[in-house]
Design a protein around this motif. Sequence first.
Motif, mmCIF file in Angstrom:
data_model
loop_
_atom_site.group_PDB
_atom_site.id
_atom_site.type_symbol
_atom_site.label_atom_id
_atom_site.label_comp_id
_atom_site.label_asym_id
_atom_site.label_seq_id
_atom_site.Cartn_x
_atom_site.Cartn_y
_atom_site.Cartn_z
ATOM 1 N N SER A 190 0.978 -0.951 -0.021
ATOM 2 C CA SER A 190 0.473 -0.256 0.386
ATOM 3 C C SER A 190 1.018 1.486 0.188
ATOM 4 O O SER A 190 1.860 1.297 0.319
ATOM 5 N N VAL A 191 0.218 2.620 -0.377
ATOM 6 C CA VAL A 191 0.471 3.423 -0.125
ATOM 7 C C VAL A 191 0.331 4.433 0.777
ATOM 8 O O VAL A 191 -0.807 5.048 -0.277
ATOM 9 N N LEU A 192 0.721 5.087 2.083
ATOM 10 C CA LEU A 192 0.101 5.304 2.707
ATOM 11 C C LEU A 192 -0.031 6.392 2.180
ATOM 12 O O LEU A 192 0.658 8.072 1.612
ATOM 13 N N VAL A 193 -0.783 7.730 1.895
ATOM 14 C CA VAL A 193 -1.390 8.404 1.802
ATOM 15 C C VAL A 193 -1.449 9.954 3.170
ATOM 16 O O VAL A 193 -2.645 9.920 3.717
ATOM 17 N N LEU A 194 -1.261 11.021 3.673
ATOM 18 C CA LEU A 194 -1.441 11.538 4.214
ATOM 19 C C LEU A 194 -1.840 13.449 3.820
ATOM 20 O O LEU A 194 -0.398 14.112 2.543
ATOM 21 N N ARG A 195 -2.650 14.106 3.977
ATOM 22 C CA ARG A 195 -2.598 15.868 3.106
ATOM 23 C C ARG A 195 -3.276 15.798 4.553
ATOM 24 O O ARG A 195 -3.555 16.080 5.397
ATOM 25 N N GLY A 196 -3.382 17.482 3.841
ATOM 26 C CA GLY A 196 -3.711 18.422 4.949
ATOM 27 C C GLY A 196 -2.661 18.986 6.255
ATOM 28 O O GLY A 196 -2.992 19.282 6.919
ATOM 29 N N ALA A 197 -1.592 18.915 5.181
ATOM 30 C CA ALA A 197 0.163 18.682 6.947
ATOM 31 C C ALA A 197 0.568 19.606 5.866
ATOM 32 O O ALA A 197 2.007 19.895 6.439
ATOM 33 N N GLY A 198 0.486 20.552 4.438
ATOM 34 C CA GLY A 198 1.148 21.434 4.125
ATOM 35 C C GLY A 198 1.369 22.692 5.305
ATOM 36 O O GLY A 198 1.147 22.813 5.907
ATOM 37 N N PRO A 199 2.017 23.883 4.376
ATOM 38 C CA PRO A 199 1.982 25.079 5.011
ATOM 39 C C PRO A 199 0.841 25.949 5.713
ATOM 40 O O PRO A 199 0.969 26.435 6.510
#
Length: 582
Positions: A440-449
Motif C-alpha cells: 500500500s501507499v500511505l497518503v497524508l494530506r492536510g499537512a502542508g504550509p
Amino acid sequence: MNEDATSRPLRSAAWFGSGPAAEKLRVFSHRSRARQLGYLPEEHLGKPVIAILNTWSDINPCHMHLRERAEQVKRGVWQAGGFPLEFPVATLSETFQKPTPMLYRNLLSMEAEELLRSYPVDGAVLMGGCDKTTPALLMGAASANLPAIYVPAGPMLRGHYRGTTLGSGTDLWAYWDEYRAGRIGECELAELEGGLARSPGHCMTMGTASTMTSAAEALGMTLPGAASIPAVDSAHHRMAAATGARAVSLVREGVTPRQVMTREAFEDAAAVVLALAGSTNALIHLIAMAGRAGVQLSLTDFDAISGRVPVLADVRPAGRYLMEDFYYAGGLPALLRQISAIPELLHPDRVTVAGTSFGAYYADAVTHDKNVIRDITDPVSAEAGLAVLRGNLAPRGAVIKHLAADPRLLTHTGPAVVFDSYQELQERIDDTALAITADSVLVLRGAGPLGGPGMPEYGMLPIPKYLLEQGVTDMVRISDARMSGTSYGTCVLHVAPESHAGGPLALVRTGDLVTLDVPRRLLSLDVPDDELARRRAAWQPPAPRYERGYNALYADHVTQADLGCDFDFLARHGRDPTPDPT
C-alpha cells in the motif's frame, strides 16, 4: 588595517553622534540612556556596535550553552575594539514548540531583521543551530543587510545505550517502532530516554540542524570549520570568541550578507547539502534564504546539481557515523576539499565573512578518516542523496531522501490509503479494517504550509503495528508535510501545491494506484484525466482555520514549499528605508 576601514562611517553614530551631545536632542537622549545602562562614553562612542542575536532559552536543549557562548562572543568583540550588545530573540525549540517551529521561522526572521534595522547597531553575530533558527536568522540578516556572521550551536555528543552508539532522532524513531512491535519494553525506553541526547547541542545526525549549519558554512557565513565543532568542545568556545572579533572587522570592511550570499554561494551550499545526503528541509530553507538575498533558486537547480555530486559523508541517517566523527575526520573543510575535485562545481574565488576567499576554507584541509568522509573515488553513493520528483501528483515538485529509503521501493506502484489529517492517521493507522499491506501507499494530506499549519514534520508516516510485527520496516509514504532530517524511509515530502491549496493530492482517493519512480524522478496518480477533472470540479477548499492573530497572517501570506514557505511580503524586494533615529 587600512585607513578606509578604520574611517568608515558607523551607522550607530546616527544615534550617538560624533560631537558634543547637546548638538541634537535625540543624541543627548540616547547618550543619557547609555549612561543609565552603566556604559562609559569611551566604551561605545566611535566603536562598532555589534548586536548578538541569541536564541538561548530554558526550553531549548540545543541552545542551552548559548548564554555562555554569548559571553565568549562578547570577549572577542571587546578585544577587536567593538562594543557588544546582546539581544534575546525567539528560540524556536524543535523538540517542544507546537505544531511546528516551521510556523514561526518567518516570525524569527522578521524579528531579526527589525531588531537590526531599528537599533543603533553596526553589525551582528547570529547565534543559532536548532533546525529553523539557522535559516530564520540568515533570512533576517539578508533582509537587513548589515554586516553579520553566524555562530552555529554545534552538535551534541553521540548517544549511548547498552554498548550501542545512538543518533538523536534517527534512533528515536527506530526504537519507538521496536517498542510498538513489542520487541522492547518500558525499562528499555527509560534507558533510551537518558541515552539519546546527552549534552548541549543540536542533533548529531545529519538532520536539519547539521545540514543547515553546514549550509551556512558553505555559504561563507561562518568561520571555516565552525559548523561541525561539538557544542561542548573547547574549540567551540574559541570559535565563538573569534567570531565576535571577526564581526568587528566585517563592519570596518563593510562586508554585508548580500555580498556573501550570492548565486554562486547558494550553488555551493546546494552541492554541500547533496554531498552530505542532508535533510530534505534544506531545499525549502535555501530557496527562502536565496529569495531574501535577491537570488533566484528553484527545485530545478537542485536537480541539475544533484546529477554532478556524489554522497561523500557517511553520516546517519543515510550512513553509519555521527557529527562528532565527522568533525574529527576533518569536518566540512575536508568534505569541501574532496568535492572541489569535481570540475567547475565549487566557486573558490567568492567573498566570505572570514575575510578570505571561499577556496581558502578548504585549500589545506585534510581528511583524517576516510571511512567517515569518503574519497571522491569511493563515495557512499555515486549519486546525490536527495531527489526532486514531478508528475501529475506533484506538478510543482516533491522531494525524497532516497538514500535513506529501502531500495526495492524506489520503483513502486501500489494502492493509496488516504488520511485527511494527522489526527485521523494516528487514530486509524493500526485499524486492520483498512486492509493496509506492505504494498500500500500511505497518503497524508492536510499537512502542508496552510493545512498543517506550518508544514509540520508528519511525513514519516507510521507503519501499522501489525505490519511491524510481521517484519515490515518500510513502505511508500506520500504527504504535503515535511519530515525530520533525522528520519528515514521511503517518504515523499513537500508535495506542491499542497492539498489545502487545491493541489492534486486533494483529489486522491483510497484505492487509486500511485506510482513512485525515483530513477525517472516521477510521482504520478494513475487515474484518467477526465476522472480527475470531475473530482476537481467537486472539490471545495477547506474553511480557514484561523481568523485572527499570527496564524491568520501566516495563512494569508505564506508561499508554497517550492517557493520556500516565506511570506510573500518578505520575499519581495522594494523600498524599506532605515528609520531616522533623530
